[in-house]
Enzyme design. Structure first.
Site, mmCIF file in Angstrom:
data_model
loop_
_atom_site.group_PDB
_atom_site.id
_atom_site.type_symbol
_atom_site.label_atom_id
_atom_site.label_comp_id
_atom_site.label_asym_id
_atom_site.label_seq_id
_atom_site.Cartn_x
_atom_site.Cartn_y
_atom_site.Cartn_z
ATOM 1 N N ASN A 106 10.605 -10.678 3.191
ATOM 2 C CA ASN A 106 9.259 -11.242 3.297
ATOM 3 C C ASN A 106 8.358 -10.547 2.281
ATOM 4 O OD1 ASN A 106 7.009 -12.719 4.439
ATOM 5 N ND2 ASN A 106 6.384 -10.801 5.410
ATOM 6 N N HIS A 108 4.474 -9.396 1.748
ATOM 7 C CA HIS A 108 3.264 -9.156 2.545
ATOM 8 C C HIS A 108 2.197 -8.581 1.618
ATOM 9 C CE1 HIS A 108 0.833 -8.156 6.039
ATOM 10 N NE2 HIS A 108 0.670 -6.948 5.549
ATOM 11 N N SER A 135 3.900 -5.942 -0.877
ATOM 12 C CA SER A 135 5.195 -5.331 -0.572
ATOM 13 C C SER A 135 6.215 -6.407 -0.237
ATOM 14 C CB SER A 135 5.072 -4.403 0.651
ATOM 15 O OG SER A 135 4.044 -3.449 0.477
ATOM 16 N N ASP A 144 6.097 -7.149 10.015
ATOM 17 C CA ASP A 144 5.760 -6.451 8.752
ATOM 18 C C ASP A 144 6.207 -4.980 8.777
ATOM 19 O OD1 ASP A 144 2.615 -8.236 8.786
ATOM 20 O OD2 ASP A 144 4.558 -8.820 7.948
HETATM 21 C C1 GRF Z 1 0.300 -14.793 -0.415
HETATM 22 O O1 GRF Z 1 -0.814 -13.945 -0.524
HETATM 23 C C2 GRF Z 1 1.418 -14.047 0.282
HETATM 24 O O2 GRF Z 1 1.332 -12.648 0.106
HETATM 25 C C3 GRF Z 1 1.217 -14.391 1.710
HETATM 26 O O3 GRF Z 1 0.825 -15.754 1.692
HETATM 27 C C4 GRF Z 1 -0.026 -15.952 0.541
HETATM 28 C C5 GRF Z 1 0.195 -17.322 -0.040
HETATM 29 O O4 GRF Z 1 1.492 -17.379 -0.505
HETATM 30 N N1 GRF Z 1 2.418 -14.173 2.456
HETATM 31 P P1 GRF Z 1 2.078 -18.707 -1.261
HETATM 32 O O5 GRF Z 1 1.095 -19.073 -2.366
HETATM 33 O O6 GRF Z 1 2.157 -19.823 -0.242
HETATM 34 O O7 GRF Z 1 3.398 -18.261 -1.783
#
Ligand code: GRF
Length: 196
Positions: A106, A108, A135, A144
């Site tokens: 994942n 985060h 991370s 997380d």
């Molecule tokens: C990102 O900030 C990621 O860190 C979090 O979701 C946000 C959007 O991610 N998990 P994405 O554009 O859908 O990949």
């Protein structure tokens, strides 16, 4: 481990960077992009890359176990051997995370173990932290909390808001996640460190 499934809930910008990297260096195969939301913008982006997609709409299931059972069935059908959560906004239960232990990652948006959960950038700014970042970690039953496989960090600016900070960290996410994936599929779990 080279058959990679990516789980999304929204725009899928991290999914795009993972799929593009896999198709560029052939280190792994993106075999499925799965969303829990039928309206996720990332589904069309995945299709444009020629990657099979699936929707398992969490609102269509009576409980979390039924939803996660349906997700697991799609992953098994795709013969995925590694799962990347990328903007996937459902908390996964212990049974599911145990099934994929060591094979699910994942990303985060914080420097774990700091700021698990939501509103990570606002919390880093409020705490007066010098740095923020993102991370990639192994997913375990604890939210997380799994082993960190990579981090990208940058300095928080005095005039940063959560939105401006998120906008500067997102490109780091797009560099970090593919770099960690490359190492993991090569059998290397040593942490990736990126200084933005
Ligand atoms: C990102 O900030 C990621 O860190 C979090 O979701 C946000 C959007 O991610 N998990 P994405 O554009 O859908 O990949």
């Amino acid at each position: 481990m080279r058959r990679v499934a990516v789980l999304i809930s929204g725009s899928g910008s991290n999914m795009v960077s993972l799929v593009a990297a896999m198709q560029a260096d052939k280190a792994a195969d993106p075999v499925l992009v799965l969303s829990n939301r039928p309206d996720a913008g990332g589904l069309a982006k995945a299709a444009a890359f020629g990657v099979p997609t699936a929707v398992v709409d969490h609102t269509a299931f009576a409980d979390r176990a039924a939803f996660e059972g349906a997700v697991h069935a799609e992953l098994v059908a795709a013969k995925a051997d590694l799962v990347c959560l990328a903007g996937f906004m459902r908390i996964l239960g212990e049974d599911f995370t145990r099934l994929w232990e060591g094979r699910m990652l994942n990303i985060h948006p914080s420097l774990l173990p700091k700021y698990k959960g939501l509103n990570t950038h606002a919390r880093a700014i409020a705490a007066g932290d010098e740095q923020a970042g993102c991370s990639v970690h192994e997913v375990t039953a604890e939210l997380d909390d799994g082993p960190v496989l990579g981090q990208a960090r940058l300095a928080i600016r005095p005039d940063d808001t959560p939105d401006t900070l998120a906008a500067r960290i997102l490109p780091l996410e797009h560099r970090l996640y593919p770099a960690v994936l490359r190492r993991v599929v090569a059998g290397d779990r040593s942490p990736v460190v990126i200084q933005g």
